[in-house]
Design an enzyme around this catalytic site. Structure first.
Site, PDB file in Angstrom:
ATOM      1  N   SER A 110       0.835  -1.202   0.000  1.00  0.00           N
ATOM      2  CA  SER A 110       0.000   0.000   0.000  1.00  0.00           C
ATOM      3  C   SER A 110       0.866   1.247   0.000  1.00  0.00           C
ATOM      4  O   SER A 110       1.743   1.409   0.855  1.00  0.00           O
ATOM      5  CB  SER A 110      -0.879   0.027   1.255  1.00  0.00           C
ATOM      6  OG  SER A 110      -1.917  -0.891   1.137  1.00  0.00           O
TER       7      SER A 110
ATOM      8  N   HIS B 292      -5.782  -8.847  -1.912  1.00  0.00           N
ATOM      9  CA  HIS B 292      -5.927  -9.194  -0.495  1.00  0.00           C
ATOM     10  C   HIS B 292      -7.135 -10.107  -0.320  1.00  0.00           C
ATOM     11  O   HIS B 292      -8.138  -9.960  -1.023  1.00  0.00           O
ATOM     12  CB  HIS B 292      -6.145  -7.929   0.345  1.00  0.00           C
ATOM     13  CG  HIS B 292      -5.098  -6.870   0.154  1.00  0.00           C
ATOM     14  ND1 HIS B 292      -5.169  -5.943  -0.854  1.00  0.00           N
ATOM     15  CD2 HIS B 292      -3.964  -6.598   0.843  1.00  0.00           C
ATOM     16  CE1 HIS B 292      -4.110  -5.131  -0.776  1.00  0.00           C
ATOM     17  NE2 HIS B 292      -3.371  -5.503   0.237  1.00  0.00           N
TER      18      HIS B 292
ATOM     19  N   TYR C 215      -9.258  -9.921   2.009  1.00  0.00           N
ATOM     20  CA  TYR C 215     -10.446  -9.167   2.445  1.00  0.00           C
ATOM     21  C   TYR C 215     -11.205  -8.526   1.278  1.00  0.00           C
ATOM     22  O   TYR C 215     -12.343  -8.096   1.439  1.00  0.00           O
ATOM     23  CB  TYR C 215     -10.089  -8.099   3.489  1.00  0.00           C
ATOM     24  CG  TYR C 215      -9.186  -6.982   2.991  1.00  0.00           C
ATOM     25  CD1 TYR C 215      -9.656  -5.980   2.153  1.00  0.00           C
ATOM     26  CD2 TYR C 215      -7.850  -6.938   3.353  1.00  0.00           C
ATOM     27  CE1 TYR C 215      -8.828  -4.968   1.694  1.00  0.00           C
ATOM     28  CE2 TYR C 215      -7.019  -5.931   2.907  1.00  0.00           C
ATOM     29  CZ  TYR C 215      -7.509  -4.950   2.071  1.00  0.00           C
ATOM     30  OH  TYR C 215      -6.689  -3.965   1.604  1.00  0.00           O
ATOM     31  N   GLU C 216     -10.566  -8.465   0.087  1.00  0.00           N
ATOM     32  CA  GLU C 216     -11.287  -7.926  -1.078  1.00  0.00           C
ATOM     33  C   GLU C 216     -12.308  -8.935  -1.597  1.00  0.00           C
ATOM     34  O   GLU C 216     -13.092  -8.610  -2.480  1.00  0.00           O
ATOM     35  CB  GLU C 216     -10.297  -7.591  -2.198  1.00  0.00           C
ATOM     36  CG  GLU C 216      -9.362  -6.446  -1.871  1.00  0.00           C
ATOM     37  CD  GLU C 216      -8.296  -6.257  -2.942  1.00  0.00           C
ATOM     38  OE1 GLU C 216      -8.602  -5.666  -3.990  1.00  0.00           O
ATOM     39  OE2 GLU C 216      -7.155  -6.716  -2.732  1.00  0.00           O
TER      40      GLU C 216
ATOM     41  N   ALA D 243       2.723  -2.391   3.801  1.00  0.00           N
ATOM     42  CA  ALA D 243       2.539  -1.395   4.856  1.00  0.00           C
ATOM     43  C   ALA D 243       2.050  -2.156   6.082  1.00  0.00           C
ATOM     44  O   ALA D 243       1.195  -3.035   5.960  1.00  0.00           O
ATOM     45  CB  ALA D 243       1.499  -0.376   4.423  1.00  0.00           C
TER      46      ALA D 243
ATOM     47  N   MET E 113      -2.120  -7.126   6.444  1.00  0.00           N
ATOM     48  CA  MET E 113      -3.234  -7.931   5.914  1.00  0.00           C
ATOM     49  C   MET E 113      -2.864  -8.641   4.605  1.00  0.00           C
ATOM     50  O   MET E 113      -3.731  -8.857   3.754  1.00  0.00           O
ATOM     51  CB  MET E 113      -4.449  -7.037   5.673  1.00  0.00           C
ATOM     52  CG  MET E 113      -4.874  -6.212   6.870  1.00  0.00           C
ATOM     53  SD  MET E 113      -6.203  -5.075   6.458  1.00  0.00           S
ATOM     54  CE  MET E 113      -6.161  -3.975   7.881  1.00  0.00           C
ATOM     55  N   SER E 114      -1.589  -8.942   4.429  1.00  0.00           N
ATOM     56  CA  SER E 114      -1.180  -9.526   3.143  1.00  0.00           C
ATOM     57  C   SER E 114       0.084 -10.365   3.327  1.00  0.00           C
ATOM     58  O   SER E 114       0.402 -10.813   4.421  1.00  0.00           O
ATOM     59  CB  SER E 114      -0.894  -8.397   2.141  1.00  0.00           C
ATOM     60  OG  SER E 114       0.249  -7.656   2.535  1.00  0.00           O
TER      61      SER E 114
ATOM     62  N   HIS F 214      -6.580   4.313   6.619  1.00  0.00           N
ATOM     63  CA  HIS F 214      -5.858   3.929   5.393  1.00  0.00           C
ATOM     64  C   HIS F 214      -5.154   5.133   4.753  1.00  0.00           C
ATOM     65  O   HIS F 214      -4.060   4.990   4.207  1.00  0.00           O
ATOM     66  CB  HIS F 214      -6.835   3.268   4.415  1.00  0.00           C
ATOM     67  CG  HIS F 214      -6.169   2.677   3.193  1.00  0.00           C
ATOM     68  ND1 HIS F 214      -5.156   1.741   3.271  1.00  0.00           N
ATOM     69  CD2 HIS F 214      -6.375   2.901   1.869  1.00  0.00           C
ATOM     70  CE1 HIS F 214      -4.765   1.404   2.046  1.00  0.00           C
ATOM     71  NE2 HIS F 214      -5.485   2.098   1.178  1.00  0.00           N
TER      72      HIS F 214
END
Ligand SMILES: O=P(O)(O)O[C@@H]1C[C@H](O)[C@@H](CO)O1
Ligand SMILES: Nc1nc2[nH]cnc2c(=O)[nH]1
Length: 296
Positions: free
Chosen positions: A35, A88, A90-91, A118, A221-222, A259
Site C-alpha cells: 500500500s 488481499h 479481504y477484497e 505497509a 493484511m497480506s 488507510h
C-alpha cells in the site's frame, strides 16, 4: 469455501504465455508493491506495462493505493517485473486468486520475489517511517486452514508439505543490512516478525495486546500467502514492511489508524524504500545466463 477452488496448471501457463508474448522482458526478479509503495515501479527502465484488467486470468485490484498494473522493465540492467497493486483476501478474492501472479512469475522464469507491505507496529522500538526486514511471519489465516496450498497439491509447483522454516532468504537479509549501513539509513532499518491477519478492519486494543504478547513486531493484511506459495514453488524470497503506524495498544490512547495515514507514510518513505530495493537488486546474485524453470 477457499479450499474447494482449484486453478489448473494450464491457467497459470496461459497467463504466463500471454505475458511472454506481449513483452520482450524475461524477468528474474518480481516485486510486489505494498500500500502506497507503487512508485517502486517508476524506476524501471524500458517499461512495458499492462493493466490487470487486460491480462487473461488476472484478478482486479480494488484497494486505493494499489494501481492494478503489472510493469516490466530493467533495474540496473536486471530484468524485473513489478506488481503495482496486490490482491488481499479481504477484497473477496480466494487465496488462490490472491497468489495467482506468483505461480505465473515462476512459469515465466522468475527466481526471486521481493514482497513489500505497509504494516502497523507492535514493537516499542519500531516507529512510523521505519523499515522492517521481515525475518519470519505468522500466517494467522494459514494457521486455521485459510491457506492457498489447501486442496489438491500441484506437484509440478512443489511438494504437498513444504517447509517454511527458511522462507525468508538469510543472504538477502544480510545484504540489505549492509546496504542500509552504506546508504546511511541503518537507523531506519530493523528486522522483525510480520503477522498477517485477515482484515479489513484494523485491530481492537485487545487484539493488539494479544499480538504484542505473542511476539509480533508488525501486523498487516497480506504477504504471508504470497510467501507461502513462492516458497512452495522454490522462489527465493525477501520481504520489507514499511511501518506506517503504531498499533494502538492502550485504552488511554485516543489515536486511531486509517488507510489515508497508511498511504501518506508510504509516500513519505517511498523514495528510501525504492533506493534500498534498487540497490538490493543491483547487488544480488541472480542466474542471468539460464532463464529456465522447472515448474512447467
Ligand atoms: O498491501 P498491504 O499489505 O501493503 O496493505 C496494507 C494492509 C491493508 O491492505 C492496508 C491498510 O491500510 O495496507
Ligand atoms: N492489520 C493491520 N494492517 C495494517 N496495515 C497498515 N497498518 C496496519 C495496522 O495497523 N494493522
Amino acid at each position: 469455501m477457499h479450499s474447494k477452488e482449484q486453478i489448473g496448471h494450464d491457467e497459470y501457463q496461459n497467463t504466463a504465455d500471454w505475458l511472454m508474448s506481449h513483452t520482450k522482458h524475461r524477468p528474474l526478479v518480481a516485486i510486489i508493491c505494498g500500500s502506497g509503495l507503487g512508485m517502486l515501479a517508476d524506476t524501471l527502465k524500458c517499461q512495458d506495462s499492462f493493466d490487470y484488467s487486460d491480462i487473461p486470468g488476472f484478478p482486479q485490484s480494488t484497494v486505493q493505493g494499489h494501481a492494478g498494473r503489472l510493469v516490466f522493465g530493467e533495474l540496473k540492467g536486471k530484468s524485473c517485473v513489478c506488481m503495482q497493486g496486490r490482491f488481499h483476501m479481504y477484497e473477496g478474492h480466494s487465496l488462490l486468486k490472491t497468489t495467482f501472479p506468483i505461480r505465473v512469475f515462476k512459469l515465466m522464469g522468475v527466481e526471486t520475489l521481493i514482497v513489500t507491505n505497509a504494516a502497523g507496529s507492535l514493537a516499542d522500538g519500531l516507529q512510523p517511517g521505519d523499515i522492517m526486514i521481515i525475518k519470519d511471519h505468522i500466517n494467522f489465516p494459514g494457521l486455521v486452514g485459510l491457506n492457498p496450498l489447501c486442496g489438491p497439491n500441484d506437484d509440478k509447483f512443489g511438494p504437498r508439505f513444504p517447509a517454511m522454516s527458511g522462507c525468508y532468504d538469510k543472504g538477502l537479509h544480510i545484504l540489505m543490512m549492509e546496504i542500509a549501513k552504506q546508504m546511511g539509513v541503518a537507523g531506519l532499518v530493523q528486522e522483525g516478525v510480520y503477522a498477517m491477519v485477515g482484515g479489513p478492519n484494523f485491530e481492537t486494543i485487545a487484539e493488539a495486546k494479544l499480538l504484542h504478547r505473542l511476539g509480533v513486531d508488525a501486523v498487516g493484511m497480506s504477504t504471508a500467502p504470497e510467501v507461502v506459495v513462492a516458497t512452495h514453488c522454490g522462489l527465493r524470497v525477501f520481504g520489507l514492511s514499511l511501518i506506517t503506524n503504531k498499533v494502538v495498544k492502550s485504552y488511554e490512547d485516543s489515536e486511531s489508524v486509517n488507510h489515508e495515514g497508511v498511504l501518506e507514510v508510504g509516500r513519505l518513505r517511498s523514495h528510501t524504500v525504492q533506493q534500498l530495493v534498487t540497490e538490493l537488486i543491483s547487488r544480488m546474485e541472480i542466474n542471468n545466463n539460464e532463464n529456465t524453470n522447472n515448474a512447467s
